[in-house]
Scaffold this motif. Structure first.
Motif, PDB file in Angstrom:
ATOM      1  N   LYS A 229      58.101  46.825  50.625  1.00 41.80           N
ATOM      2  CA  LYS A 229      57.024  45.951  51.075  1.00 41.80           C
ATOM      3  C   LYS A 229      56.888  44.752  50.129  1.00 41.80           C
ATOM      4  CE  LYS A 229      54.461  49.606  53.426  1.00 41.80           C
ATOM      5  NZ  LYS A 229      53.135  50.231  53.640  1.00 41.80           N
ATOM      6  N   TRP A 230      55.903  43.908  50.447  1.00 36.61           N
ATOM      7  CA  TRP A 230      55.635  42.721  49.648  1.00 36.61           C
ATOM      8  C   TRP A 230      54.168  42.701  49.241  1.00 36.61           C
ATOM      9  CZ3 TRP A 230      59.516  39.441  48.211  1.00 36.61           C
ATOM     10  CH2 TRP A 230      60.739  39.562  48.908  1.00 36.61           C
ATOM     11  N   ALA A 231      53.914  42.368  47.967  1.00 35.55           N
ATOM     12  CA  ALA A 231      52.553  42.332  47.436  1.00 35.55           C
ATOM     13  C   ALA A 231      52.140  40.900  47.111  1.00 35.55           C
ATOM     14  CB  ALA A 231      52.459  43.197  46.184  1.00 35.55           C
ATOM     15  N   VAL A 232      50.929  40.546  47.514  1.00 41.41           N
ATOM     16  CA  VAL A 232      50.378  39.223  47.196  1.00 41.41           C
ATOM     17  C   VAL A 232      50.206  39.106  45.686  1.00 41.41           C
ATOM     18  CG1 VAL A 232      48.410  37.687  47.507  1.00 41.41           C
ATOM     19  CG2 VAL A 232      49.177  39.122  49.401  1.00 41.41           C
ATOM     20  N   ASN A 233      50.581  37.971  45.138  1.00 41.39           N
ATOM     21  CA  ASN A 233      50.428  37.761  43.701  1.00 41.39           C
ATOM     22  C   ASN A 233      48.949  37.695  43.305  1.00 41.39           C
ATOM     23  OD1 ASN A 233      53.189  37.707  43.386  1.00 41.39           O
ATOM     24  ND2 ASN A 233      53.331  35.470  43.378  1.00 41.39           N
ATOM     25  N   ASP A 234      48.676  38.060  42.057  1.00 40.96           N
ATOM     26  CA  ASP A 234      47.295  38.165  41.595  1.00 40.96           C
ATOM     27  C   ASP A 234      46.545  36.842  41.627  1.00 40.96           C
ATOM     28  OD1 ASP A 234      47.540  40.866  41.203  1.00 40.96           O
ATOM     29  OD2 ASP A 234      47.925  40.734  39.047  1.00 40.96           O
ATOM     30  N   ASP A 235      47.237  35.723  41.438  1.00 44.04           N
ATOM     31  CA  ASP A 235      46.519  34.442  41.417  1.00 44.04           C
ATOM     32  C   ASP A 235      45.873  34.148  42.765  1.00 44.04           C
ATOM     33  OD1 ASP A 235      48.988  34.085  42.616  1.00 44.04           O
ATOM     34  OD2 ASP A 235      49.308  32.077  41.786  1.00 44.04           O
ATOM     35  N   LEU A 236      46.493  34.596  43.859  1.00 42.04           N
ATOM     36  CA  LEU A 236      45.876  34.439  45.177  1.00 42.04           C
ATOM     37  C   LEU A 236      44.752  35.449  45.374  1.00 42.04           C
ATOM     38  CD1 LEU A 236      48.585  33.744  47.922  1.00 42.04           C
ATOM     39  CD2 LEU A 236      47.263  32.132  46.560  1.00 42.04           C
ATOM     40  N   LYS A 237      44.989  36.680  44.952  1.00 43.61           N
ATOM     41  CA  LYS A 237      43.989  37.731  45.160  1.00 43.61           C
ATOM     42  C   LYS A 237      42.680  37.388  44.455  1.00 43.61           C
ATOM     43  CE  LYS A 237      45.388  42.038  45.192  1.00 43.61           C
ATOM     44  NZ  LYS A 237      46.064  43.307  44.826  1.00 43.61           N
ATOM     45  N   ARG A 238      42.781  36.748  43.302  1.00 41.47           N
ATOM     46  CA  ARG A 238      41.566  36.395  42.559  1.00 41.47           C
ATOM     47  C   ARG A 238      40.736  35.329  43.273  1.00 41.47           C
ATOM     48  NH1 ARG A 238      44.990  37.187  37.856  1.00 41.47           N
ATOM     49  NH2 ARG A 238      45.680  35.004  37.977  1.00 41.47           N
ATOM     50  N   MET A 239      41.311  34.653  44.242  1.00 45.93           N
ATOM     51  CA  MET A 239      40.597  33.590  44.945  1.00 45.93           C
ATOM     52  C   MET A 239      39.721  34.111  46.076  1.00 45.93           C
ATOM     53  SD  MET A 239      43.745  30.836  45.208  1.00 45.93           S
ATOM     54  CE  MET A 239      42.744  29.532  45.944  1.00 45.93           C
ATOM     55  N   ILE A 240      39.863  35.395  46.421  1.00 47.56           N
ATOM     56  CA  ILE A 240      39.224  35.930  47.630  1.00 47.56           C
ATOM     57  C   ILE A 240      38.363  37.140  47.287  1.00 47.56           C
ATOM     58  CG2 ILE A 240      39.623  36.835  49.943  1.00 47.56           C
ATOM     59  CD1 ILE A 240      42.429  35.555  49.803  1.00 47.56           C
ATOM     60  N   SER A 241      37.199  37.202  47.924  1.00 51.28           N
ATOM     61  CA  SER A 241      36.318  38.353  47.823  1.00 51.28           C
ATOM     62  C   SER A 241      36.174  38.972  49.208  1.00 51.28           C
ATOM     63  CB  SER A 241      34.940  37.920  47.289  1.00 51.28           C
ATOM     64  OG  SER A 241      34.026  38.994  47.288  1.00 51.28           O
ATOM     65  N   PHE A 242      36.569  40.239  49.337  1.00 50.27           N
ATOM     66  CA  PHE A 242      36.519  40.936  50.627  1.00 50.27           C
ATOM     67  C   PHE A 242      35.247  41.777  50.719  1.00 50.27           C
ATOM     68  CE2 PHE A 242      41.064  40.128  50.047  1.00 50.27           C
ATOM     69  CZ  PHE A 242      41.400  39.623  51.291  1.00 50.27           C
ATOM     70  N   ARG A 243      34.576  41.687  51.869  1.00 44.10           N
ATOM     71  CA  ARG A 243      33.318  42.415  52.073  1.00 44.10           C
ATOM     72  C   ARG A 243      33.236  42.929  53.502  1.00 44.10           C
ATOM     73  NH1 ARG A 243      29.168  37.767  49.755  1.00 44.10           N
ATOM     74  NH2 ARG A 243      30.277  37.348  47.784  1.00 44.10           N
ATOM     75  N   LYS A 244      32.550  44.050  53.667  1.00 49.47           N
ATOM     76  CA  LYS A 244      32.283  44.559  55.017  1.00 49.47           C
ATOM     77  C   LYS A 244      31.072  43.833  55.590  1.00 49.47           C
ATOM     78  CE  LYS A 244      31.187  48.667  57.733  1.00 49.47           C
ATOM     79  NZ  LYS A 244      30.896  50.119  57.735  1.00 49.47           N
TER      80      LYS A 244
END
Length: 271
Positions: free
Chosen positions: A180-195
């Protein structure tokens, strides 16, 4: 597997009550296809038997599983492309001027599913669309805990990657993780996921410069759409932007939005 008429009616009523999503007659095939894996994993001989169990059981998780199965929608990277082009070519130049003093940008990806939309926006900002020294915040919400878990993990199969992600962006923003492929951390830090359930009153969220509410209103009744649009006006800045899906419109539903056309894309602003 087969789905009886009473079982279909109960599923429709449950999904509308829990998520305000309307399943009209003729969607039996959709309900059966989405619920078949749940029925099989639970050892039920038919979808109807599984629905009957959920209807009579005190275990609320069965009903939650049904709602989740029927509110998980298809998505892809840079879906339909044009809205992301308008975001880059029209919206961001305007915001760079109007937000020059604050140097801050807030974006909401509503009904984000497994995360392709907010990650697509993060890629654009990361690639130089966001000026140096600016701060950005992308809030991504969905009703389904399962899709939010995948979105937050940011790990995708090759099949999911192939749905709209250019090779150059794959190399730049992802790392191989086994098959599989994992999103790099620099992108992940830009987003906050919420229900978040769009059909219910929103929690305190502040205001947004851009709201992507794409390909989701079509699943709601007219009254629910009006309620959602009214709540969206409260969290969209007066000169902010609302983007809907290509087949969606708010004409005749809420006269407090002003419509602008940019090519094939319709933009809306609070009046």
């Amino acid at each position: 597997m087969t789905l009886s008429a009473p079982a279909f009616d109960w599923v429709c009523a449950t999904v509308e009550r829990e998520a305000a999503i309307v399943l009209e007659p003729g969607k039996e095939y959709l309900v059966e296809s989405r619920l078949t894996p749940l029925a099989r994993s639970g050892g039920h001989p038919t979808v109807t038997a599984f629905v009957d169990k959920a209807r009579t059981s005190a275990d609320r998780r069965l009903r939650e599983d049904i709602v989740e199965a029927l509110t998980t929608n298809e998505t892809s990277w840079f879906r339909d492309n044009s809205p992301f082009q308008v975001f880059s070519d029209e919206i961001m130049p305007y915001l760079k001027t109007e937000r020059a003093a604050a140097r801050q940008l807030r974006i909401w990806s509503a009904a984000c599913s497994t995360g392709q939309e907010p990650y697509s926006l993060a890629m654009l900002l990361n690639e130089g669309l966001l000026p140096v020294g600016w701060r950005s915040e992308i809030i991504a919400t969905d009703l389904s805990p399962a899709v939010l878990r995948q979105a937050e993990a940011g790990v995708y199969s090759q099949i999911e990657i192939n749905r709209g992600l250019p090779a150059n962006r794959l190399v730049r923003h992802f790392t191989r993780a086994g098959t599989k492929w994992a999103v790099n951390d620099d992108l992940k830090r830009m987003i906050s996921f919420r229900k978040l359930n769009l059909a219910q009153p929103f929690p305190p969220m502040g205001q947004f410069d851009v709201i992507f509410l794409r390909n989701v209103l079509i699943y709601f009744s007219i009254q629910t759409r009006r309620e959602i649009l009214a709540r969206m006006r409260a969290v969209c800045r007066p000169d902010g932007f609302l983007l809907l899906g290509g087949a969606e419109t708010i004409l005749g539903m809420d006269e407090h939005w002003q419509r602008f056309s940019q090519g094939r894309v319709s933009l809306y602003r609070p009046r």
